[in-house]
Each structure stands twice: as structure tokens, then as C-alpha cells.
Design a protein around this motif. Structure first.
Motif, PDB file in Angstrom:
ATOM      1  N   TYR A  77       0.854  -1.190   0.000  1.00 26.20           N
ATOM      2  CA  TYR A  77       0.000   0.000   0.000  1.00 26.20           C
ATOM      3  C   TYR A  77       0.887   1.235   0.000  1.00 26.20           C
ATOM      4  O   TYR A  77       1.902   1.285   0.691  1.00 26.20           O
ATOM      5  N   SER A  78       0.514   2.214  -0.809  1.00 34.63           N
ATOM      6  CA  SER A  78       1.235   3.482  -0.789  1.00 34.63           C
ATOM      7  C   SER A  78       0.334   4.581  -1.323  1.00 34.63           C
ATOM      8  O   SER A  78      -0.492   4.330  -2.210  1.00 34.63           O
ATOM      9  N   HIS A  79       0.459   5.767  -0.759  1.00 36.05           N
ATOM     10  CA  HIS A  79      -0.201   6.927  -1.324  1.00 36.05           C
ATOM     11  C   HIS A  79       0.442   8.182  -0.742  1.00 36.05           C
ATOM     12  O   HIS A  79       1.336   8.110   0.101  1.00 36.05           O
ATOM     13  N   HIS A  80       0.004   9.332  -1.203  1.00 32.81           N
ATOM     14  CA  HIS A  80       0.564  10.585  -0.722  1.00 32.81           C
ATOM     15  C   HIS A  80      -0.537  11.626  -0.653  1.00 32.81           C
ATOM     16  O   HIS A  80      -1.572  11.519  -1.309  1.00 32.81           O
ATOM     17  N   THR A  81      -0.311  12.621   0.190  1.00 39.48           N
ATOM     18  CA  THR A  81      -1.211  13.769   0.278  1.00 39.48           C
ATOM     19  C   THR A  81      -0.369  15.029   0.240  1.00 39.48           C
ATOM     20  O   THR A  81       0.817  15.018   0.598  1.00 39.48           O
ATOM     21  N   GLU A  82      -0.981  16.114  -0.190  1.00 35.90           N
ATOM     22  CA  GLU A  82      -0.288  17.411  -0.243  1.00 35.90           C
ATOM     23  C   GLU A  82      -1.186  18.462   0.394  1.00 35.90           C
ATOM     24  O   GLU A  82      -2.362  18.572   0.058  1.00 35.90           O
ATOM     25  N   LYS A  83      -0.635  19.197   1.335  1.00 38.62           N
ATOM     26  CA  LYS A  83      -1.414  20.242   1.994  1.00 38.62           C
ATOM     27  C   LYS A  83      -0.466  21.289   2.563  1.00 38.62           C
ATOM     28  O   LYS A  83       0.483  20.962   3.286  1.00 38.62           O
TER      29      LYS A  83
END
Length: 432
Positions: A77-83
Motif C-alpha cells: 500500500y502506498s499513497h501521498h497527500t499534499e497540503k
């Protein structure tokens, strides 16, 4: 939406009192860029040999909207967020991540030419025993960064090396401040758990029976529910929030139409306790009632935890309606479209394939990348063309299933009980 780690309250004290000698040089995040493209490889070094998960937050002064992370193929599992100028990367493996020359390869970054990173504001790792470690000082080596010299990592003194990085080796550990670690101060009540602070800047945390770590604060900044901190300074202040262990749902609810022995009872209990659903009355949940388009959008709106006011182009959605803000939010973020340019049909029951599309769009919006897949049902041919990709991805992720005969029934109305079960599986799978 970010990922949260669930830590067993009964973790062995021995695993929490692990030696920090292996981390003497300090952890480092390495970004190794290609010379003639926007691609880069992401590495982690200076951490334990038994790492199964990592959460890394990289800070930048530039807009990170077009920056992406793709985990290497062996990750589960992998993901990213940007904020707000922070790129947070999540990587999970089923077993200990493989090291080569003390480096763990996590995956590839796509970085626009004008983007550089200034530091690491968070690094949390999880081992095979589900014990989490938060690192207070993490260095960054970005061989394509325009920033040079030492930079604040946002969490107690990490450094950023803007120099060249050849052969994948990091020189940033040499820039880490020396002589800065020490026994941090412990703040707050320790009645419900044991907190051990050491002269080397490490802190080990062990809750007492019946309690768990709810949060750990370093200088007032949340580190999550971790059981160990490393490389702290004597001027740092650590506060641990202990809380009674939350028992798993038994399926018991206050709704007279949800017997505890029904397959959907645990899901109804789960979603109502989290405030995602409410009953149609104080004593009725209506599990077999069809979910309407307005209902599902409202659940997603509450699930996202956002606040939004605005309007939509739909004549049948007034701003004062209970679903008004939710529909406006979903339309603004391209999660839904109307049944026509001016009509949303909020009270129309939503079909199973329509629900799959809406949920898949929401997961993508939240930074969770579903794998592509072709639906594998007996009635796959009856699934609308626009919905097949979403239905296949949701099925492959284990969030949707068919009946006992292997049929999906794409045109059937989806019930409140079915949606509740999907949300419970979604939360448990992605740790939301």
C-alpha cells in the motif's frame, strides 16, 4: 485524509526499550533525482532493520500540487497527500522492507523543476510487532534542491543538505547537529502508563493494562500514537495522552431494527459510533432502506471532515437543504455530477454501480490510489461502461463484492446496510 497507525496496547516492554545505538548517525531521507527529467528515487536510511511501514512529511516553499509519489511494486500500500506546502508519503509492506547499503528504497517521486524541499517535518516508522517510532531529528539529502546549508526540519533541528548525492549515499548525516541530544522533560499525568526518558534523547512509552497511547506531543506538536521517540533534546517537552482501550464493536446497537446477529450489525454500530451515519429515528436505522444520492454525498462530506458553504448549479438542491453543503462540496471537487445540467435528484435511490463510481472518485480525491482492475462478476457485461473501471477497482481492493451466485447487480439500489459495510471495510483497510 491521512493514514493512522493502530498500536497494540500489549506491546512488549522489551521491544520499546530497544537500543538506539543503531541510530546514532540519525535517520535521513534521500531524494536522488534524475539529471534530465522530473523523476527521483526516494530512500530512507538510518532506521531499524525491521521496518514495515513509514510515514514521511517533506516540507517545501513551493506549490506541490503536481508532485506525486509512486511506491515500488513490492509495497502492499502506498499513497501521498499534499497540503499547505507539505508532501506526506505513506508506504506499507507486508514484511520488513529490504535494505541495500543501509538504504530502504520506497519508490519514485515526480517533482516539477521549480520544486525543492527544505526539510523533513515528520518521520514515523512501524515495525513487524506494530510498534511505532517517531524521530525528532531527520536530515534530508535532496541532490536537486536549490536549498543549501542547514534547514529546520520543523520538529526539533533536522538538517537539509542541498549538495550532490552520488551513488545513493547520503552526506546529510554529517550535517546533523552534534551534542544536541539529551534527556527530554516529561509533562503530564503518568498514572495510566510508563514513560522512560533517557540521556541519549530517546523516550519509551508503555501503557498500563486497559489503556493505550492516544497521542504523543513533542513541544505541543502531535506525533501520533507512537511508542518511542528518538534524538530529542534536553529542552524538548514530551506529553503522552493515555486513554482506555476501545473495545471492538460487538454489533450491539440501540436500533430495534438491527438485531445483533445480523451480518450488517457490526457495520451499523461502527459507522454510527463514528458519526458517519445516524438513524432515521432514535430507535430505527432502516438497514434495508435504499441509500439516496443525497444521503451518500452527505456521508462522504461528514467522512471527509471538511467545512464548506456554497452553491451548486442544481435547481433541486437548495442551499438550506440538509444535504445542500454536501452536494456543493462534492460538485466543487468533481466527485459528483447531476442527472442533468440543472438537476441532481438528491432523493433518488443510488444504484450499486453509481455508488461504486462516487466512492472510487472520493478515494482518488483523498490520495488513495486504487489499483486498476476488470470487474469479475457473472453479470459483468451488464455493468455500464462508465462504471466498469470503478467497480473493478473497488472489487480488487476488497471493498465491493457480489452475491452468493457471483452477481454484482449494478442497477440494483444499494441499501444503507450495504453502504455501512463498505465504509467499515474502507476505514479498516486504510486505517482511516
Amino acid at each position: 485524509m491521512k493514514k493512522t497507525y493502530t498500536l497494540w496496547a500489549g506491546a512488549l516492554v522489551a521491544s520499546l526499550l530497544m537500543s538506539t545505538t543503531a541510530f546514532a548517525a540519525g535517520p535521513s531521507v534521500i531524494i536522488q533525482r534524475d539529471n534530465d527529467s522530473n523523476n527521483a528515487r526516494l530512500y530512507l536510511t538510518g532506521v531499524s532493520d525491521d521496518i514495515t511501514s513509514a510515514e514521511i512529511s517533506l516540507t517545501s516553499k513551493q506549490n506541490l500540487e503536481n508532485t506525486n509519489f509512486l511506491g515500488y511494486e513490492n509495497l502492499a500500500y502506498s499513497h501521498h497527500t499534499e497540503k499547505d506546502g507539505t508532501l506526506t508519503i505513506y508506504a506499507d509492506a507486508l514484511s520488513a522492507m529490504e535494505k541495500q547499503n543501509d538504504q530502504i528504497y520506497l519508490g519514485n517521486l515526480t517533482i516539477p523543476n521549480d520544486v525543492s524541499f527544505t526539510g523533513v517535518s515528520k518521520l514515523i516508522t512501524l515495525n513487524s510487532k506494530d510498534a511505532a517510532t517517531a524521530y525528532a531529528q531527520v536530515s534530508l539529502s535532496d541532490d536537486g534542491s536549490n536549498n543549501s546549508g542547514n534547514g529546520d526540519n520543523g520538529n526539533g533541528g533536522g538538517s537539509n543538505s542541498g549538495g550532490s548525492n552520488s551513488g545513493g549515499s547520503s552526506s546529510s548525516n554529517n550535517n546533523r547537529p552534534t551534542g544536541t541530544t539529551g534527556r527530554p522533560a516529561i509533562k503530564g499525568d503518568q498514572t495510566n502508563g510508563m514513560i522512560i526518558a533517557n540521556n541519549d534523547g530517546s523516550v519509551s512509552i508503555q501503557p498500563h493494562d486497559g489503556y493505550e497511547v492516544r497521542d504523543v506531543l513533542v513541544n505541543g506538536v502531535s506525533q501520533g500514537a507512537v511508542h518511542q521517540l528518538l534524538h530529542l533534546k534536553s529542552t524538548d517537552v514530551v506529553e503522552v495522552v493515555f486513554a482506555p482501550v476501545q473495545q471492538p464493536s460487538t454489533g450491539s446497537t440501540n436500533f430495534s431494527d438491527v438485531p445483533a446477529n445480523q451480518w450488517y450489525a457490526p457495520a451499523v454500530s461502527y459507522v454510527t459510533q463514528r458519526g458517519l451515519f445516524s438513524g432515521v429515528s432514535e430507535t430505527q436505522f432502516a438497514p434495508h432502506q435504499s441509500m439516496t444520492r443525497g444521503m451518500l454525498v452527505s456521508v462522504l462530506y461528514r467522512f471527509n471532515g471538511t467545512s464548506h458553504t456554497g452553491t451548486s448549479p442544481f435547481a433541486d438542491v437548495s442551499s438550506g437543504a440538509w444535504y445542500g453543503n454536501a452536494v456543493s462540496w462534492a460538485y466543487t471537487n468533481n466527485l459528483v455530477s447531476g442527472v442533468s445540467d440543472t438537476s441532481f435528484a438528491p432523493n433518488t435511490p443510488i444504484t450499486r454501480e453509481q455508488a461504486a463510481v462516487m466512492l472510487a472518485r472520493y478515494l482518488k480525491f483523498s490520495g488513495i490510489a486504487l489499483e486498476n482492475g476488470t470487474p469479475d462478476f457473472q453479470d459483468t457485461a451488464s455493468i455500464s461502461g462508465y462504471a466498469k473501471e470503478s467497480v473493478g477497482a473497488m472489487q480488487k481492493a476488497g471493498l465491493l463484492s457480489g452475491d452468493n451466485a457471483g452477481n454484482f447487480h449494478p442497477d440494483a439500489q444499494i441499501t444503507r446496510a450495504e453502504i455501512a459495510s463498505i465504509f467499515m471495510r474502507l476505514c479498516q483497510k486504510y486505517g482511516i
